[in-house]
Design a protein around this motif. Structure first.
Motif, PDB file in Angstrom:
ATOM      1  N   GLN A  43      -6.123  63.620  10.611  1.00  0.00           N
ATOM      2  CA  GLN A  43      -6.416  63.145   9.254  1.00  0.00           C
ATOM      3  C   GLN A  43      -7.726  62.377   9.253  1.00  0.00           C
ATOM      4  OE1 GLN A  43      -2.973  63.145  10.131  1.00  0.00           O
ATOM      5  NE2 GLN A  43      -3.159  64.963   8.868  1.00  0.00           N
ATOM      6  N   ASN A  44      -8.500  62.618  10.299  1.00  0.00           N
ATOM      7  CA  ASN A  44      -9.766  61.934  10.449  1.00  0.00           C
ATOM      8  C   ASN A  44     -10.816  62.674   9.614  1.00  0.00           C
ATOM      9  OD1 ASN A  44     -11.718  60.301  11.428  1.00  0.00           O
ATOM     10  ND2 ASN A  44     -11.117  60.547  13.568  1.00  0.00           N
ATOM     11  N   ILE A  45     -10.849  62.334   8.337  1.00  0.00           N
ATOM     12  CA  ILE A  45     -11.681  63.100   7.410  1.00  0.00           C
ATOM     13  C   ILE A  45     -13.129  62.613   7.432  1.00  0.00           C
ATOM     14  CG2 ILE A  45     -12.019  63.637   4.959  1.00  0.00           C
ATOM     15  CD1 ILE A  45      -8.840  63.274   4.928  1.00  0.00           C
ATOM     16  N   VAL A  46     -14.028  63.513   7.748  1.00  0.00           N
ATOM     17  CA  VAL A  46     -15.431  63.109   7.784  1.00  0.00           C
ATOM     18  C   VAL A  46     -16.182  63.568   6.542  1.00  0.00           C
ATOM     19  CG1 VAL A  46     -15.627  62.809  10.281  1.00  0.00           C
ATOM     20  CG2 VAL A  46     -15.993  65.068   9.302  1.00  0.00           C
ATOM     21  N   LEU A  53     -11.726  66.772  -2.034  1.00  0.00           N
ATOM     22  CA  LEU A  53     -10.569  65.893  -2.223  1.00  0.00           C
ATOM     23  C   LEU A  53     -10.798  64.855  -3.317  1.00  0.00           C
ATOM     24  CD1 LEU A  53      -9.793  65.288   1.547  1.00  0.00           C
ATOM     25  CD2 LEU A  53      -8.460  66.726  -0.013  1.00  0.00           C
ATOM     26  N   PRO A  99      -3.235  68.135  15.037  1.00  0.00           N
ATOM     27  CA  PRO A  99      -3.352  67.631  13.660  1.00  0.00           C
ATOM     28  C   PRO A  99      -4.340  66.468  13.600  1.00  0.00           C
ATOM     29  CG  PRO A  99      -1.049  67.759  14.344  1.00  0.00           C
ATOM     30  CD  PRO A  99      -1.887  67.978  15.575  1.00  0.00           C
ATOM     31  N   HIS A 149      -7.020  76.157   3.796  1.00  0.00           N
ATOM     32  CA  HIS A 149      -5.656  76.216   3.264  1.00  0.00           C
ATOM     33  C   HIS A 149      -4.919  74.889   3.435  1.00  0.00           C
ATOM     34  CE1 HIS A 149      -6.540  80.433   3.041  1.00  0.00           C
ATOM     35  NE2 HIS A 149      -6.694  80.503   4.343  1.00  0.00           N
ATOM     36  N   TYR A 150      -5.651  73.819   3.335  1.00  0.00           N
ATOM     37  CA  TYR A 150      -5.075  72.483   3.424  1.00  0.00           C
ATOM     38  C   TYR A 150      -4.222  72.267   4.666  1.00  0.00           C
ATOM     39  CZ  TYR A 150      -6.954  71.821  -1.174  1.00  0.00           C
ATOM     40  OH  TYR A 150      -7.815  71.710  -2.221  1.00  0.00           O
ATOM     41  N   LYS A 151      -4.591  72.946   5.749  1.00  0.00           N
ATOM     42  CA  LYS A 151      -3.934  72.686   7.019  1.00  0.00           C
ATOM     43  C   LYS A 151      -4.857  71.765   7.809  1.00  0.00           C
ATOM     44  CE  LYS A 151      -1.092  75.236  10.293  1.00  0.00           C
ATOM     45  NZ  LYS A 151       0.285  75.106   9.874  1.00  0.00           N
ATOM     46  N   PHE A 152      -4.457  70.493   7.886  1.00  0.00           N
ATOM     47  CA  PHE A 152      -5.318  69.486   8.512  1.00  0.00           C
ATOM     48  C   PHE A 152      -5.109  69.466  10.012  1.00  0.00           C
ATOM     49  CE2 PHE A 152      -7.327  67.214   4.958  1.00  0.00           C
ATOM     50  CZ  PHE A 152      -6.672  67.844   3.903  1.00  0.00           C
TER      51      PHE A 152
END
Ligand SMILES: Nc1nc2c(ncn2[C@@H]2O[C@H](COP(=O)(O)OP(=O)(O)O)[C@@H](O)[C@H]2O)c(=O)[nH]1
Ligand SMILES: [Mg+2]
Ligand SMILES: [Zn+2]
Lengths: 237, 117
Positions: free
Chosen positions: B98-101, B36, B96, B85-88
């Motif tokens: 959006q807790n990006i580690v 990202l 779903p 495939h950008y499915k978060f």
């Protein structure tokens, strides 16, 4: 009725730097540091900061012109507008009665927190309710630069195609609101609102979507309402 | 797209944190580039070539890059899964998140020195 927001920026953690181990040096740390300072300053003055991003030509300036006209008796609005060159957008906004300051980036493809900081130092922000930042038209680089905003709003015009979110995931991941613009053109272009919604929700299930047109005025009241709620929330914080 | 300005910052950071003698001993540095981060490894290498032209102290220093895929943490089932495939959403319970580690990295991960025999 004022909606209760737990925190203003739902996707704050996905912007800029993340916590990294001691051996790592995050390259956006300097930007994030200034962004935090902007956020503090604007919070103290209770000014709502909205960062508008999109590809060139999606209708950011047109939306701000319409917004300025509709809200002029209600709120005091200021706009910082970023472009690589020329003062055309600031001139357009001033013609519509919106107080605008142009930031020319001399070729830099995004706005950085430092540019915003320098600009707000020169501005008289007293009595301002909303500070809009019109970012440089680009769906890639601006996504990585936190400008200290409360909300990031990404515009996508009906003429751009409904398949864009997954092509620019970081931008949509870090936006709290997506505005589908130029919906007056929907009858003439192959753009399916459902497709765009699915793409946006796959990336961020919490992102809100409003489909509107600055030209015809469709759904501008929904956008006004979205803004008003947040201005009031910021004031009462 | 801002690979050149990134590499300038990296160079400036390395110079500012090492003495002349230490710089001579650096063999390589490794950067972690999250999926990202919007930084392309090849473009970063090209930018580094241009940077070396004007900063010859880096001529013998290699730039290594590692791409870091995006991973999210699920608050429901407490698992970390890779985003495809950008499915978060969590691969296990489909919630779903959006807790990006991982995936936002844009870091100098390591500076590697020559073996001093
Ligand atoms: N049909 C239609 N055209 C629009 C609308 N909003 C903006 N435009 C046109 O789109 C072009 C680009 O708009 P502009 O506001 O400059 O986009 P920006 O580059 O994102 O600031 C201009 O020619 C506008 O007149 C709209 O709602 N409907
Ligand atoms: Mg514009
Ligand atoms: Zn799960």
């Amino acid at each position: 009725m004022i909606k209760q927001f737990h925190h203003l920026r739902t996707s704050k953690n996905t912007r800029g730097s993340i916590n990294c181990d001691n051996s790592s040096f995050h390259l956006l740390q300097a930007n994030d540091f200034v962004a935090e300072a902007i956020h503090k300053k604007m919070s103290a003055e209770k000014i709502l900061v909205v960062n508008l991003t999109s590809s060139p030509g999606s209708g950011k300036t047109s939306l701000l012109q319409a917004t300025g006209t509709l809200l002029k008796d209600k709120f005091h609005i200021k706009v910082l507008v970023g472009d690589l060159e020329t003062e055309r957008d600031a001139d357009r906004l001033k013609e519509s009665g919106v107080d605008a300051l142009q930031i020319t980036t001399s070729g830099v493809c995004h706005l950085e927190a430092q540019m915003i900081w320098q600009a707000i130092e020169k501005m008289d922000l007293k009595g301002t309710d909303i500070l809009f930042i019109e970012n440089v038209g680009n769906l890639v680089c601006p996504s990585s630069f936190d400008l200290g905003e409360d909300f990031r709003v990404t515009l996508i015009a009906s003429t751009e195609g409904d398949d864009k979110p997954k092509k620019y995931p970081k931008m949509f991941l870090t936006s709290e609101l997506v505005l589908v613009t130029k919906t007056d053109l929907l009858p003439y272009v192959p753009f399916k609102l459902e497709h765009l919604e699915q793409d946006v929700k796959d990336i961020n299930a919490e992102t809100e979507i409003i489909a509107l047109s600055s030209l015809s005025g469709i759904n501008l009241e929904v956008w006004m309402h979205w803004l008003e709620e947040r201005v009031l929330f910021k004031k009462n914080q | 797209m801002h690979e050149l300005s990134i590499i300038h910052q990296v160079g400036a950071y390395i110079i500012s944190t090492h003495s002349e003698a230490e710089l001579q001993q650096i063999e390589a540095f490794e950067m972690h580039l999250g999926q990202l981060s919007n930084i392309h490894p090849d473009l970063l290498q090209n930018a580094y070539l241009a940077y070396q032209e004007t900063h010859p102290i880096f001529n013998k220093i290699l730039l290594k890059t590692t791409l870091i895929p995006t991973e999210i943490y699920c608050n429901q089932c407490h698992q970390t899964t890779q985003v495809e495939h950008y499915k978060f959403q969590c691969k296990f319970c489909l919630t779903p998140s959006q807790n990006i580690v991982k995936g936002n990295e844009l870091t100098i991960h390591k500076i590697i020195f020559k073996d001093l025999l």
